[in-house]
Design a protein around this motif. Structure first.
Motif, PDB file in Angstrom:
ATOM      1  N   GLN A   1       1.117  -1.478  -0.059  1.00  0.00           N
ATOM      2  CA  GLN A   1      -0.291  -0.159  -0.269  1.00  0.00           C
ATOM      3  C   GLN A   1       1.241   1.068   0.286  1.00  0.00           C
ATOM      4  OE1 GLN A   1      -2.432  -0.364   3.521  1.00  0.00           O
ATOM      5  NE2 GLN A   1      -4.308  -1.693   2.398  1.00  0.00           N
ATOM      6  N   THR A   2       1.434   0.999   0.917  1.00  0.00           N
ATOM      7  CA  THR A   2       3.050   2.785   1.284  1.00  0.00           C
ATOM      8  C   THR A   2       3.716   2.813  -0.640  1.00  0.00           C
ATOM      9  OG1 THR A   2       3.341   1.674   3.097  1.00  0.00           O
ATOM     10  CG2 THR A   2       4.935   3.358   1.964  1.00  0.00           C
ATOM     11  N   GLN A   3       3.711   1.084  -1.187  1.00  0.00           N
ATOM     12  CA  GLN A   3       4.597   1.559  -2.159  1.00  0.00           C
ATOM     13  C   GLN A   3       3.259   2.401  -3.244  1.00  0.00           C
ATOM     14  OE1 GLN A   3       5.314  -2.494  -2.735  1.00  0.00           O
ATOM     15  NE2 GLN A   3       7.781  -2.631  -2.060  1.00  0.00           N
ATOM     16  N   THR A   4       2.538   1.693  -3.738  1.00  0.00           N
ATOM     17  CA  THR A   4       1.482   2.139  -4.384  1.00  0.00           C
ATOM     18  C   THR A   4       1.161   3.702  -3.794  1.00  0.00           C
ATOM     19  OG1 THR A   4       0.280   0.394  -4.398  1.00  0.00           O
ATOM     20  CG2 THR A   4      -0.966   1.747  -5.258  1.00  0.00           C
ATOM     21  N   LYS A   5       1.290   4.201  -2.799  1.00  0.00           N
ATOM     22  CA  LYS A   5       0.928   5.659  -2.397  1.00  0.00           C
ATOM     23  C   LYS A   5       1.974   6.266  -3.228  1.00  0.00           C
ATOM     24  CE  LYS A   5       0.161   8.122   1.512  1.00  0.00           C
ATOM     25  NZ  LYS A   5       0.156   7.858   2.706  1.00  0.00           N
ATOM     26  N   ALA A   6       3.196   5.763  -3.015  1.00  0.00           N
ATOM     27  CA  ALA A   6       4.571   6.744  -2.808  1.00  0.00           C
ATOM     28  C   ALA A   6       4.240   6.635  -4.672  1.00  0.00           C
ATOM     29  CB  ALA A   6       5.397   5.650  -2.266  1.00  0.00           C
ATOM     30  N   ALA A   7       4.398   5.370  -5.446  1.00  0.00           N
ATOM     31  CA  ALA A   7       4.411   5.513  -6.953  1.00  0.00           C
ATOM     32  C   ALA A   7       3.556   6.508  -7.276  1.00  0.00           C
ATOM     33  CB  ALA A   7       4.438   4.617  -7.312  1.00  0.00           C
ATOM     34  N   THR A   8       2.165   6.676  -7.162  1.00  0.00           N
ATOM     35  CA  THR A   8       1.328   7.555  -8.146  1.00  0.00           C
ATOM     36  C   THR A   8       0.931   8.872  -7.311  1.00  0.00           C
ATOM     37  OG1 THR A   8      -0.838   6.919  -5.789  1.00  0.00           O
ATOM     38  CG2 THR A   8      -0.429   5.212  -8.063  1.00  0.00           C
TER      39      THR A   8
ATOM     40  N   GLN B   1       1.467   8.116   9.669  1.00  0.00           N
ATOM     41  CA  GLN B   1       1.715   7.587   8.890  1.00  0.00           C
ATOM     42  C   GLN B   1       1.593   6.495   8.897  1.00  0.00           C
ATOM     43  OE1 GLN B   1       5.933   8.832   8.465  1.00  0.00           O
ATOM     44  NE2 GLN B   1       5.439  10.962   7.762  1.00  0.00           N
ATOM     45  N   GLY B   2       1.162   5.613   9.381  1.00  0.00           N
ATOM     46  CA  GLY B   2       0.500   3.783   9.245  1.00  0.00           C
ATOM     47  C   GLY B   2       1.606   2.784   8.991  1.00  0.00           C
ATOM     48  N   HIS B   3       2.794   3.540   8.999  1.00  0.00           N
ATOM     49  CA  HIS B   3       4.062   2.234   9.932  1.00  0.00           C
ATOM     50  C   HIS B   3       4.195   2.341  10.196  1.00  0.00           C
ATOM     51  CE1 HIS B   3       6.486   5.535   7.596  1.00  0.00           C
ATOM     52  NE2 HIS B   3       5.761   5.919   6.965  1.00  0.00           N
ATOM     53  N   PRO B   4       3.952   1.795  11.631  1.00  0.00           N
ATOM     54  CA  PRO B   4       4.384   1.870  12.815  1.00  0.00           C
ATOM     55  C   PRO B   4       5.959   1.557  13.289  1.00  0.00           C
ATOM     56  CG  PRO B   4       2.623   0.067  12.223  1.00  0.00           C
ATOM     57  CD  PRO B   4       2.711   0.740  11.381  1.00  0.00           C
ATOM     58  N   LEU B   5       6.701   1.399  13.991  1.00  0.00           N
ATOM     59  CA  LEU B   5       7.650   0.830  14.516  1.00  0.00           C
ATOM     60  C   LEU B   5       7.733  -0.462  14.363  1.00  0.00           C
ATOM     61  CD1 LEU B   5      11.115   1.887  14.658  1.00  0.00           C
ATOM     62  CD2 LEU B   5      10.701   1.956  17.633  1.00  0.00           C
ATOM     63  N   THR B   6       8.476  -1.626  14.209  1.00  0.00           N
ATOM     64  CA  THR B   6       7.788  -2.896  14.399  1.00  0.00           C
ATOM     65  C   THR B   6       8.748  -3.414  15.542  1.00  0.00           C
ATOM     66  OG1 THR B   6       9.621  -3.555  12.589  1.00  0.00           O
ATOM     67  CG2 THR B   6       6.998  -3.055  12.366  1.00  0.00           C
ATOM     68  N   VAL B   7       8.963  -4.657  16.573  1.00  0.00           N
ATOM     69  CA  VAL B   7      10.197  -4.892  17.368  1.00  0.00           C
ATOM     70  C   VAL B   7      10.960  -6.283  16.176  1.00  0.00           C
ATOM     71  CG1 VAL B   7      10.189  -7.399  18.496  1.00  0.00           C
ATOM     72  CG2 VAL B   7       8.072  -6.169  18.348  1.00  0.00           C
ATOM     73  N   GLY B   8      11.966  -5.351  16.707  1.00  0.00           N
ATOM     74  CA  GLY B   8      13.286  -5.517  16.274  1.00  0.00           C
ATOM     75  C   GLY B   8      14.226  -4.517  15.510  1.00  0.00           C
ATOM     76  N   GLN B   9      13.131  -3.750  15.210  1.00  0.00           N
ATOM     77  CA  GLN B   9      13.676  -2.073  14.778  1.00  0.00           C
ATOM     78  C   GLN B   9      14.554  -1.396  15.350  1.00  0.00           C
ATOM     79  OE1 GLN B   9      10.538  -0.943  12.808  1.00  0.00           O
ATOM     80  NE2 GLN B   9      11.636  -1.449  10.628  1.00  0.00           N
ATOM     81  N   LEU B  10      16.040  -0.539  15.250  1.00  0.00           N
ATOM     82  CA  LEU B  10      16.956   0.234  16.104  1.00  0.00           C
ATOM     83  C   LEU B  10      15.764   1.167  15.587  1.00  0.00           C
ATOM     84  CD1 LEU B  10      19.203  -0.406  17.753  1.00  0.00           C
ATOM     85  CD2 LEU B  10      20.340   0.321  16.001  1.00  0.00           C
TER      86      LEU B  10
END
Length: 277
Positions: free
Chosen positions: A8-15, A234-243
């Motif tokens: 969804q994010t890729q589509t949003k960025a592309a369009t 922004q709809g893409h929250p931080l995920t477990v394991g990310q620094l």
């Protein structure tokens, strides 16, 4: 679900990008891949708002075709916000190949115009939410000493690069180097203690800078909370394991060849890196 969100994010960025903005993202990627810098004047005005700048950054990240392993938070002091005409922090996504554990080696040939910053690094070991208190953020993370290497795809970028170009360029992300990770609550008993971390930056055993963590939005946990909230919005929250590299204690000097060390108190230890030509 993660793949769906990414699609969804890729589509949003592309369009949502104009032809010129999409070309800008591609040129940023080319500069990133070939280490051939862009001229600021060629791209000023291409991006004129925060939302578009983050869309350009998303497209740049997609072109790297790597997992987002970390985020860096920039403009976390009044001084740096003033330099870039901003009233708030900003963030940049960092791909996995740009993270390295200390002690390590770095070649200047893999960078463009790098600086060096001292920071605290937090890793999410549980889901982090905007509703979390600072104490809860401590309980859900590990902490480590950090040495970040900002780097830009633009020639002669510091400190004249405009805010929206900084945002588009993944917050001028270069490398994130980190020391031994420990549960945050094993190192600090209260959130207030995280505002009292002192660090000394040395090159070839000569002290260059020293600073305190209170420079980072008064407390690096505030920076972490800001990022968690921003990504959630922004709809893409931080995920477990990310620094998360939460912001510099000092105004950054240039990275040069030599033996660099960031020495932290509170039992956090050092981040050591040998920089070659």
């Amino acid at each position: 679900m993660e793949g769906l969100i990414m699609n969804q994010t890729q589509t949003k960025a592309a369009t949502s990008l104009t032809t010129k903005q999409a070309k800008f993202a591609q040129e940023l990627f080319t500069a990133y891949s070939t280490r051939t810098p862009l001229n600021m004047a060629d791209w000023e005005g291409t991006v004129q708002d925060e939302a578009t700048a983050y869309l350009v950054q998303e497209r740049l990240t997609q072109l790297k075709e790597e997992k987002v392993a970390a985020y860096k938070v920039s403009l976390t002091s009044a001084e740096t916000q003033k330099m870039f005409a901003s009233t708030s922090p900003l963030y940049g996504a960092q791909v996995a190949s740009r993270l390295r554990q200390s002690p390590t080696e770095v070649s200047l040939s893999e960078l463009m115009e790098p600086l060096v910053e001292v920071e605290l690094e937090f890793r999410a070991v549980q889901e982090l939410k905007s509703t979390d208190s600072l104490t809860e953020l401590m309980e859900k993370t590990t902490v480590a000493a950090g040495l970040e290497v900002p780097d830009s795809r633009f020639k002669d970028w510091f400190p004249t690069l405009s805010k929206y170009l900084v945002m588009s360029d993944a917050a001028v992300g270069g490398l994130v180097l980190y020391g031994t990770e420990k549960p945050t609550t094993d190192v600090f008993k209260t959130p207030e203690e995280l505002a009292q971390v002192h660090c000394e930056l040395r090159c070839n055993d000569r002290k260059l800078k020293e600073g305190v963590s209170a420079e980072v939005l008064d407390n690096p946990l505030n920076s972490l909370h800001w990022l968690v909230t921003k990504l959630e919005q922004q709809g893409h929250p931080l995920t477990v394991g990310q620094l998360v590299s939460t912001g510099t204690f000092v105004l950054p000097p240039k990275l040069t060849a030599g033996r660099w060390s960031a020495k932290f108190d509170h039992g956090l230890g050092n981040v050591d890196v040998t920089v070659t030509k």
